[in-house]
Design a protein around this motif. Structure first.
Motif, PDB file in Angstrom:
ATOM      1  N   HIS A  32       4.069  94.943  56.011  1.00 57.37           N
ATOM      2  CA  HIS A  32       5.520  94.897  56.181  1.00 57.37           C
ATOM      3  C   HIS A  32       5.901  94.495  57.600  1.00 57.37           C
ATOM      4  N   LEU A  33       5.181  95.029  58.574  1.00 56.43           N
ATOM      5  CA  LEU A  33       5.472  94.669  59.963  1.00 56.43           C
ATOM      6  C   LEU A  33       5.184  93.191  60.217  1.00 56.43           C
ATOM      7  N   GLY A  37       7.356  89.415  61.420  1.00 56.43           N
ATOM      8  CA  GLY A  37       6.902  88.514  62.464  1.00 56.43           C
ATOM      9  C   GLY A  37       6.038  89.132  63.539  1.00 56.43           C
ATOM     10  N   HIS A  38       5.694  90.411  63.398  1.00 57.31           N
ATOM     11  CA  HIS A  38       4.861  91.076  64.409  1.00 57.31           C
ATOM     12  C   HIS A  38       3.396  90.674  64.236  1.00 57.31           C
ATOM     13  N   ASP A 119      12.976  96.516  70.725  1.00 60.37           N
ATOM     14  CA  ASP A 119      11.830  96.245  71.598  1.00 60.37           C
ATOM     15  C   ASP A 119      10.501  96.558  70.920  1.00 60.37           C
ATOM     16  N   ALA A 120      10.504  97.508  70.015  1.00 64.50           N
ATOM     17  CA  ALA A 120       9.274  97.894  69.317  1.00 64.50           C
ATOM     18  C   ALA A 120       9.637  98.464  67.954  1.00 64.50           C
ATOM     19  N   ALA A 121       8.999  97.974  66.910  1.00 61.82           N
ATOM     20  CA  ALA A 121       9.219  98.480  65.558  1.00 61.82           C
ATOM     21  C   ALA A 121       8.269  99.641  65.284  1.00 61.82           C
ATOM     22  N   GLY A 185      13.062  97.113  61.509  1.00 66.40           N
ATOM     23  CA  GLY A 185      13.828  95.890  61.719  1.00 66.40           C
ATOM     24  C   GLY A 185      14.637  95.472  60.514  1.00 66.40           C
ATOM     25  N   CYS A 186      14.470  96.192  59.395  1.00 66.72           N
ATOM     26  CA  CYS A 186      15.262  95.898  58.200  1.00 66.72           C
ATOM     27  C   CYS A 186      16.692  96.410  58.380  1.00 66.72           C
ATOM     28  N   HIS A 187      17.580  95.862  57.561  1.00 66.36           N
ATOM     29  CA  HIS A 187      18.973  96.301  57.559  1.00 66.36           C
ATOM     30  C   HIS A 187      19.387  96.574  56.114  1.00 66.36           C
TER      31      HIS A 187
END
Length: 204
Positions: A32-33, A37-38, A119-121, A185-187
């Motif tokens: 998922h991360l 894009g991580h 800055d960090a997920a 990072g999801c909405h």
């Protein structure tokens, strides 16, 4: 064999017949991360020695890519380790091995001006009910307690019916699912309703 039908759910390798698939849980987090894009993702754990299956799942997920670990228990160099991961290794996401650790880590980052998920997920593991109470809900892999209990009862009833006292050679693994919050990072769409249906312990 045993003197009566039993079902072992021991946490120790080779001693269980049914358990939650902890390897799959970490693979789910990392996948998922990566969808966000991580590329440089670290495993946040109390200690690698106490979460061996999650470590294995994490390493399976990153494959040939770089692997990073941030251990929290009795680690006086925690802050320095984190700074190196963020500055030198360019780590931008963390998969935690439990929700309480993830929640405390988010506060630690916030107190130092590091925004989540900007800055960090961060993704946790457990699916505790408090995950959705944060102003920015914690994304978490949900421990499937209800499904685990249902399968345990079903398997034990099968053994009783067959009068089997044998240990299952191939253990059954119960897969996990992802609760989508905002820390990754999801909405997710916000509900307009406020409903109270008791006090669930997990988001299953």
């Amino acid at each position: 064999s045993f003197s009566m039908p039993i079902l072992s759910m021991s946490p120790y390798p080779g001693q269980y017949e049914l358990r939650v698939d902890l390897r799959q849980a970490l693979r789910l987090s990392v996948r998922h991360l990566r969808e966000h894009g991580h590329k440089n993702i670290a495993l946040l754990t109390p200690g690698k020695s106490v979460t061996p299956l999650q470590v294995e799942g994490y390493l399976e997920a990153v494959g040939a890519g770089p692997s990073y670990f941030l251990e929290a228990t009795a680690n006086p160099a925690f802050g320095e380790n984190l700074r190196k991961l963020l500055r030198n290794s360019k780590v931008t996401a963390f998969a935690a091995t439990n929700d309480l650790l993830a929640a405390r880590f988010r506060r630690y980052l916030h107190e130092r001006g590091i925004l989540v998920p900007g800055d960090a997920a961060v993704i946790g593991f457990d699916g505790n009910a408090f995950d959705e109470t944060f102003l920015s809900p914690l994304t978490s892999v949900v421990f499937p307690a209800c499904r685990l209990a249902e399968r345990a009862v079903a398997l034990l009833l099968e053994k009783i019916e067959k009068r089997s006292r044998e240990f299952l050679d191939v253990p059954e693994m119960v897969p996990t699912e992802l609760y989508i919050g905002e820390s990754c990072g999801c909405h997710p769409r916000k509900s307009e309703e406020f409903a109270w249906s008791g006090q669930p312990l997990i988001l299953e």
